[in-house]
Write an enzyme that holds these catalytic residues in place. Structure first.
Site, PDB file in Angstrom:
ATOM      1  N   SER A   1      18.493   4.654  30.785  1.00  0.00           N
ATOM      2  CA  SER A   1      17.965   2.750  30.138  1.00  0.00           C
ATOM      3  C   SER A   1      16.120   3.346  30.732  1.00  0.00           C
ATOM      4  O   SER A   1      17.020   4.056  30.968  1.00  0.00           O
ATOM      5  CB  SER A   1      18.954   2.011  31.244  1.00  0.00           C
ATOM      6  OG  SER A   1      18.123   0.879  31.356  1.00  0.00           O
TER       7      SER A   1
ATOM      8  N   TYR B   1      22.511  -0.934  38.750  1.00  0.00           N
ATOM      9  CA  TYR B   1      22.049  -0.619  36.903  1.00  0.00           C
ATOM     10  C   TYR B   1      21.413   0.346  37.156  1.00  0.00           C
ATOM     11  O   TYR B   1      21.239   1.757  36.679  1.00  0.00           O
ATOM     12  CB  TYR B   1      22.457  -1.799  36.199  1.00  0.00           C
ATOM     13  CG  TYR B   1      21.762  -1.441  35.161  1.00  0.00           C
ATOM     14  CD1 TYR B   1      23.460  -1.140  34.261  1.00  0.00           C
ATOM     15  CD2 TYR B   1      20.666  -0.987  34.290  1.00  0.00           C
ATOM     16  CE1 TYR B   1      23.208  -1.086  33.361  1.00  0.00           C
ATOM     17  CE2 TYR B   1      20.807  -1.306  32.755  1.00  0.00           C
ATOM     18  CZ  TYR B   1      21.951  -0.611  32.227  1.00  0.00           C
ATOM     19  OH  TYR B   1      22.370   0.131  31.323  1.00  0.00           O
TER      20      TYR B   1
HETATM   21  P1  NDP Z   1      28.812  -3.398  25.905  1.00  0.00           P
HETATM   22  O1  NDP Z   1      28.950  -4.415  27.371  1.00  0.00           O
HETATM   23  O2  NDP Z   1      28.823  -3.611  25.247  1.00  0.00           O
HETATM   24  O3  NDP Z   1      30.186  -1.956  26.249  1.00  0.00           O
HETATM   25  C1  NDP Z   1      30.555  -1.859  27.905  1.00  0.00           C
HETATM   26  C2  NDP Z   1      31.435  -0.653  27.420  1.00  0.00           C
HETATM   27  O4  NDP Z   1      32.007   0.234  28.211  1.00  0.00           O
HETATM   28  C3  NDP Z   1      32.826  -1.195  26.934  1.00  0.00           C
HETATM   29  O5  NDP Z   1      33.626  -0.557  25.732  1.00  0.00           O
HETATM   30  C4  NDP Z   1      33.628  -1.475  28.012  1.00  0.00           C
HETATM   31  O6  NDP Z   1      35.345  -1.919  27.873  1.00  0.00           O
HETATM   32  C5  NDP Z   1      33.320  -0.366  28.887  1.00  0.00           C
HETATM   33  N1  NDP Z   1      33.615  -0.266  29.874  1.00  0.00           N
HETATM   34  C6  NDP Z   1      33.026  -0.948  30.752  1.00  0.00           C
HETATM   35  N2  NDP Z   1      33.862  -0.906  31.939  1.00  0.00           N
HETATM   36  C7  NDP Z   1      34.536  -0.063  32.238  1.00  0.00           C
HETATM   37  C8  NDP Z   1      35.670   0.854  32.730  1.00  0.00           C
HETATM   38  N3  NDP Z   1      35.665  -0.228  34.127  1.00  0.00           N
HETATM   39  N4  NDP Z   1      36.553   1.702  32.174  1.00  0.00           N
HETATM   40  C9  NDP Z   1      36.210   2.121  30.769  1.00  0.00           C
HETATM   41  N5  NDP Z   1      35.275   1.323  30.183  1.00  0.00           N
HETATM   42  C10 NDP Z   1      34.321   0.440  30.435  1.00  0.00           C
HETATM   43  O7  NDP Z   1      27.791  -2.758  26.989  1.00  0.00           O
HETATM   44  P2  NDP Z   1      26.282  -2.324  25.885  1.00  0.00           P
HETATM   45  O8  NDP Z   1      26.889  -1.706  24.330  1.00  0.00           O
HETATM   46  O9  NDP Z   1      25.122  -2.504  25.646  1.00  0.00           O
HETATM   47  O10 NDP Z   1      26.091  -0.609  26.875  1.00  0.00           O
HETATM   48  C11 NDP Z   1      26.480   0.767  26.079  1.00  0.00           C
HETATM   49  C12 NDP Z   1      25.803   1.331  26.718  1.00  0.00           C
HETATM   50  O11 NDP Z   1      24.191   1.766  26.457  1.00  0.00           O
HETATM   51  C13 NDP Z   1      25.309   1.029  29.169  1.00  0.00           C
HETATM   52  O12 NDP Z   1      26.011   2.883  29.124  1.00  0.00           O
HETATM   53  C14 NDP Z   1      24.460   0.774  28.916  1.00  0.00           C
HETATM   54  O13 NDP Z   1      23.784   0.891  30.104  1.00  0.00           O
HETATM   55  C15 NDP Z   1      23.455   1.268  27.937  1.00  0.00           C
HETATM   56  N6  NDP Z   1      22.422   0.622  27.508  1.00  0.00           N
HETATM   57  C16 NDP Z   1      22.383  -1.172  26.829  1.00  0.00           C
HETATM   58  C17 NDP Z   1      21.411  -1.046  26.742  1.00  0.00           C
HETATM   59  C18 NDP Z   1      21.533  -2.666  25.520  1.00  0.00           C
HETATM   60  O14 NDP Z   1      20.493  -3.123  25.480  1.00  0.00           O
HETATM   61  N7  NDP Z   1      22.624  -2.838  24.696  1.00  0.00           N
HETATM   62  C19 NDP Z   1      20.073  -0.863  26.826  1.00  0.00           C
HETATM   63  C20 NDP Z   1      19.741   0.316  27.740  1.00  0.00           C
HETATM   64  C21 NDP Z   1      20.786   0.866  27.762  1.00  0.00           C
HETATM   65  P3  NDP Z   1      36.148  -3.113  27.524  1.00  0.00           P
HETATM   66  O15 NDP Z   1      35.830  -3.729  25.985  1.00  0.00           O
HETATM   67  O16 NDP Z   1      37.058  -3.138  27.693  1.00  0.00           O
HETATM   68  O17 NDP Z   1      34.933  -4.335  28.912  1.00  0.00           O
END
Ligand code: NDP
Length: 258
Positions: free
Chosen positions: A159, A172
Site C-alpha cells: 500500500s 494498517y
Molecule cells: P476488500 O475489503 O474488498 O477485500 C478484503 C478481502 O480480505 C476480502 O476477501 C475479505 O474477506 C478478506 N479477509 C478479510 N479478513 C479476512 C480473514 N480474517 N480471513 C480471510 N480473509 C479475510 O479489500 P480490497 O480488495 O480493497 O483490498 C485487497 C488488498 O489490497 C488488501 O491487502 C488491501 O490492503 C490492498 N489495498 C487496497 C487498496 C484499495 O484502494 N482498495 C489500496 C491499496 C492496497 P470477506 O469477503 O470475508 O470480507
C-alpha cells in the site's frame, strides 16, 4: 532483481497462466476476487482462500461457468486459524496438485484510522495478525509446495501508506511496511537456493469495500474497478516476471498531487 521490470507495461497473452496453480487469499471480494477471475481467464487453476464459504462458492461458480480450469476452495479465517488449519491447507494443496506456482497474499483488515496515541490495542493486534502474521504463517506452510514448482511467485499486497508513513493509518500502515520487510527478507533467503521469487505489489486506489471504509465521503465511482487492475498481478504471478525478486511494484501510476 531486474530494475527494468514494470508489471504495468505487460500485456498478458491468452493462456499465459496455463498449467499454473495459484492460491489467492481474500479471493471472496474486491481485488482478490478480481485477480482470481483474471488468473482463471488466463487459464490458471486457482485456489480460492477466504473466510466466507458462500462468497468463495460464488467466485468458484463464476470461474466454472466461464470454462476456465476448475478452481478449488480453502476456507481459512486468517484471524482465527490455528496451526492445524494451516497444515490442512498445505496438505490439501500438495495432495491435490503436488506443487504451488503462485501465492498472492491479498486478504487484509483496515482496522481504524486514528492517532497512534489513541490507537485501540486489540484492533492493532488483529490487524497485525491478519495482515502480517497470517501471511507469514501461510507462506511458511506452503513453501514446500512452492519449492516443488519450476517457477514459483509469492506476492504480498502493499500500500502507498506502507511505503511512506502517513498520519492516522496506524496498524494498517505498519502492517504494510512489515510486508515489505517480510518480502525482502524472504526473497534474500530464497535467492540462489530455490526457484521461488518474492515481491510486493501496491494496487493503488480501487473501488472496493475497504476503500469505502477508509474514505466514506469519497466519490468512489471515480476510482478504477478491481478488474481494471489485474494486468500487473498476472505479470507478477506468471512467467513474465521469472527471475524478478525482492522488488516493490505498483499497479497504477502515482495519483496526481493536489
Ligand atoms: P476488500 O475489503 O474488498 O477485500 C478484503 C478481502 O480480505 C476480502 O476477501 C475479505 O474477506 C478478506 N479477509 C478479510 N479478513 C479476512 C480473514 N480474517 N480471513 C480471510 N480473509 C479475510 O479489500 P480490497 O480488495 O480493497 O483490498 C485487497 C488488498 O489490497 C488488501 O491487502 C488491501 O490492503 C490492498 N489495498 C487496497 C487498496 C484499495 O484502494 N482498495 C489500496 C491499496 C492496497 P470477506 O469477503 O470475508 O470480507
Amino acid at each position: 532483481m531486474s530494475a527494468a521490470f514494470d508489471p504495468r507495461t505487460h500485456l498478458p497473452a491468452a493462456g499465459e497462466l496455463a498449467g499454473r496453480v495459484i492460491a489467492i487469499t481474500g479471493a471472496s471480494d474486491g481485488i482478490g476476487r478480481a485477480v482470481a477471475l483474471a488468473c482463471a481467464r488466463y487459464q490458471a487453476t486457482v485456489i480460492l482462500i477466504g473466510r466466507n464459504e458462500r462468497k468463495l462458492e460464488a467466485v468458484h461458480a463464476e470461474i466454472g461457468a466461464s470454462g476456465a480450469p476448475e478452481a478449488s476452495i480453502a476456507v481459512l479465517d486468517l484471524e482465527r486459524a490455528l496451526a492445524a488449519d494451516y497444515d490442512r491447507v498445505a496438505d490439501a494443496v500438495l495432495e491435490r496438485y503436488g506443487r504451488l506456482d503462485g501465492l498472492l497474499h491479498n486478504a487484509a483488515l483496515l482496522g481504524t484510522l486514528s492517532p497512534i496515541e489513541h490507537y485501540d490495542v486489540p484492533t492493532w493486534c488483529r490487524v497485525l495478525h491478519v495482515n502480517v502474521t497470517a501471511a507469514f504463517a501461510l507462506t511458511q506452510v506452503l513453501l514446500p509446495a512452492l519449492k516443488k514448482s519450476a517457477d514459483a511467485s509469492v506476492l504480498f499486497t502493499a500500500s502507498t501508506v506502507g511505503r511512506h508513513g502517513r498520519a492516522y493509518w496506524g496498524a494498517y500502515a505498519v502492517s504494510k511496511f512489515a510486508l515489505e520487510g517480510l518480502s525482502q527478507v524472504l526473497s534474500a533467503e530464497l535467492e540462489g537456493i530455490s526457484r521461488v521469487r518474492v515481491n510486493t505489489l501496491n494496487p493503488g486506489r480501487a473501488r472496493t469495500a475497504m476503500r469505502r471504509q477508509a474514505y466514506p465521503a469519497e466519490a468512489i465511482e471515480t476510482l478504477p474497478l478491481p478488474a481494471a487492475l489485474t494486468g500487473p498481478y498476472i505479470a507478477l504471478l506468471g512467467p513474465a516476471s521469472r527471475g524478478v525478486s525482492g522488488g516493490s511494484f505498483d499497479a497504477q501510476p502515482p495519483p496526481l498531487a493536489g
